[in-house]
Scaffold this active site. Structure first.
Site, PDB file in Angstrom:
ATOM      1  N   ARG A   8      -7.811   2.293  -2.894  1.00 58.21           N
ATOM      2  CA  ARG A   8      -8.652   2.193  -1.500  1.00 58.21           C
ATOM      3  C   ARG A   8      -9.304   3.547  -1.120  1.00 58.21           C
ATOM      4  O   ARG A   8      -8.706   4.572  -1.445  1.00 58.21           O
ATOM      5  CB  ARG A   8      -7.751   1.758  -0.323  1.00 58.21           C
ATOM      6  CG  ARG A   8      -8.633   1.352   0.746  1.00 58.21           C
ATOM      7  CD  ARG A   8      -7.549   1.216   2.110  1.00 58.21           C
ATOM      8  NE  ARG A   8      -8.424   0.200   3.113  1.00 58.21           N
ATOM      9  CZ  ARG A   8      -8.077   0.431   4.221  1.00 58.21           C
ATOM     10  NH1 ARG A   8      -7.296   1.376   4.791  1.00 58.21           N
ATOM     11  NH2 ARG A   8      -8.818  -0.455   5.048  1.00 58.21           N
ATOM     12  N   TYR A  25      -5.829  10.920   4.250  1.00 56.83           N
ATOM     13  CA  TYR A  25      -4.540  11.563   3.609  1.00 56.83           C
ATOM     14  C   TYR A  25      -4.614  12.149   2.427  1.00 56.83           C
ATOM     15  O   TYR A  25      -5.570  12.633   1.907  1.00 56.83           O
ATOM     16  CB  TYR A  25      -3.886   9.829   3.607  1.00 56.83           C
ATOM     17  CG  TYR A  25      -3.768   9.524   5.003  1.00 56.83           C
ATOM     18  CD1 TYR A  25      -3.197   9.965   5.996  1.00 56.83           C
ATOM     19  CD2 TYR A  25      -4.619   8.265   5.236  1.00 56.83           C
ATOM     20  CE1 TYR A  25      -3.181   9.553   7.193  1.00 56.83           C
ATOM     21  CE2 TYR A  25      -4.433   7.635   6.609  1.00 56.83           C
ATOM     22  CZ  TYR A  25      -3.512   8.370   7.574  1.00 56.83           C
ATOM     23  OH  TYR A  25      -3.756   7.764   8.750  1.00 56.83           O
ATOM     24  N   GLY A  70      -8.884  -6.806   9.631  1.00 58.75           N
ATOM     25  CA  GLY A  70      -7.945  -6.021  10.432  1.00 58.75           C
ATOM     26  C   GLY A  70      -7.560  -6.336  11.775  1.00 58.75           C
ATOM     27  O   GLY A  70      -6.826  -7.324  11.932  1.00 58.75           O
ATOM     28  N   GLN A  74       0.854  -1.068  -0.068  1.00 57.48           N
ATOM     29  CA  GLN A  74      -0.053  -0.045  -0.038  1.00 57.48           C
ATOM     30  C   GLN A  74       0.844   1.298   0.164  1.00 57.48           C
ATOM     31  O   GLN A  74       1.562   1.505   0.971  1.00 57.48           O
ATOM     32  CB  GLN A  74      -0.896  -0.043   1.371  1.00 57.48           C
ATOM     33  CG  GLN A  74      -1.792   1.208   1.225  1.00 57.48           C
ATOM     34  CD  GLN A  74      -2.818   1.344   2.372  1.00 57.48           C
ATOM     35  OE1 GLN A  74      -2.091   1.829   3.371  1.00 57.48           O
ATOM     36  NE2 GLN A  74      -4.255   0.950   2.112  1.00 57.48           N
TER      37      GLN A  74
END
Length: 372
Positions: free
Chosen positions: A233, A186, A323, A104
């Site tokens: 994503r 982000y 996760g 990622q």
């Protein structure tokens, strides 16, 4: 003796483009902060990923593409040749267990602090809009968020090239593919959303312009990897890092529709609400994205085995990323297969302990039985 349960959809094989997956369980990208101050992959990280390689696909923790991209302590990088070489041990540890691994790619954007950067430079973002929050952990302790510096138009091509170079290094390290982190507030996400993108140049305004930065990154990376080895994503419902825009549904359906034109490996969606929901309307569900994105869909955030099975059996998801359950249960696939109970959830403080505790010391079910 346990009674084996069947979960034919979640545990069935899947073909991800040209990559065979042994099941539809994915290790979600999880920041674990074990790379040290040098941001160098290491044997402890290799052990962690190898422990979880019974999953069908491994997606690494978010990995910074440049020094400008840094915004979290002890996270790994992919901006130097030394980091490239160090990642090879992790790739080998996972691939020898017949599991593909994607890296990622991450730029923290405004979710950073000047103490992470040379000469105290401010973090960058789509626009000079500060995160409204308690602050973040930095090399000089917990600090309040700063107002970021908006990237100049002519700087954007430099960041796009940083993504391309990072993908090139990931390929040279042996990764099967890469995931572009365009979620969770982000850098890329701040371009996508009207709450954080107040630009008046070609990268701001209507959704076509706000999507342009991600488009250019995708098109740069598919010169390195074929499109069917590149995932994206998104977090359409997320409030994390002070996100959430009133036009979220229109924007994210447009973005997903545009991404559909590339024949990508997958679209990875945080459709669950465990990171918080902006409550600007009803949550976006995977089925909405299925109508505009014909390729592989990965659901993520808060899924149980039962919910994952339902999502895959109903056809709205192809894969499900886990996760927290995969943090504390390295043998999660085996537990799903045999109906074994899960370990207690890990304490959040252990997620970022910087050492082996709370990282590689969770017992498998069989190990726990042998001890008892």
């Amino acid at each position: 003796m346990s009674i084996q349960t069947t979960s034919p959809a979640l545990l069935s094989p899947f073909k991800l483009g040209d990559l065979p997956l042994k099941n539809r369980v994915v290790l979600a990208p999880l920041t674990r902060s074990r790379a040290g101050e040098t941001r160098m992959p290491n044997p402890l990280m290799a052990e962690y990923y190898a422990q979880r390689a019974s999953a069908g696909l491994i997606i690494t923790e978010a990995t910074v593409i440049s020094t400008q991209a840094i915004g979290w302590q002890n996270t790994p990088g992919i901006y130097s040749d030394e980091q490239l070489e160090a990642w090879k041990q992790i790739v080998t540890a996972v691939q020898t267990r017949e599991t593909p691994i994607f890296m990622q790619l991450w730029h923290c954007g405004r979710a950073s602090h000047s103490s992470f950067h040379e000469n105290g430079q401010l973090p960058v973002a789509a626009s000079a809009v500060k995160i409204n929050g308690e602050g973040l952990h930095t090399p000089v302790g917990k600090q309040p968020y700063e107002t970021p510096r908006a990237l100049e138009t002519d700087e954007i091509a430099i960041v796009v090239e940083d993504y391309r170079k990072a993908a090139e290094r990931a390929k040279d390290a042996g990764f099967d593919g890469v995931e572009i982190h365009a979620a969770n507030g982000y850098l890329i996400d701040t371009f996508l959303q009207t709450k954080t993108n107040h630009r008046t140049d070609a990268y701001g305004g209507g959704v076509e312009n706000r999507y342009r930065f991600l488009k250019e990154i995708v098109e740069a990376i598919i010169t390195v990897f074929p499109a069917n080895r590149v995932g994206v994503r998104l977090s359409p419902n997320g409030v994390y890092n002070d996100m959430g825009s009133p036009d979220y549904r229109e924007s994210f359906l447009y973005i997903a529709g545009q991404l559909n034109t590339y024949n990508l490996a997958y679209l990875h969606l945080l459709d669950g609400l465990a990171f918080g929901f902006h409550e600007l309307g009803t949550p976006m569900m995977l089925g909405e994205f299925r109508e505009v994105f014909a390729g592989t869909l990965i659901g993520n955030c808060g899924y149980t085995q039962e919910l994952a099975e339902t999502a895959i059996s109903s056809g709205v998801a192809d894969l499900i990323a886990f996760g927290r359950d995969l943090i504390s249960n390295p043998d999660l696939v085996e537990r799903f297969t045999h109906g074994w109970p899960l370990n207690p959830p890990a304490e959040m403080g252990a997620w970022y302990s910087f050492g082996p505790e709370g990282y590689v010391d969770f017992p498998t079910y069989q190990e726990s039985q042998s001890v008892s």
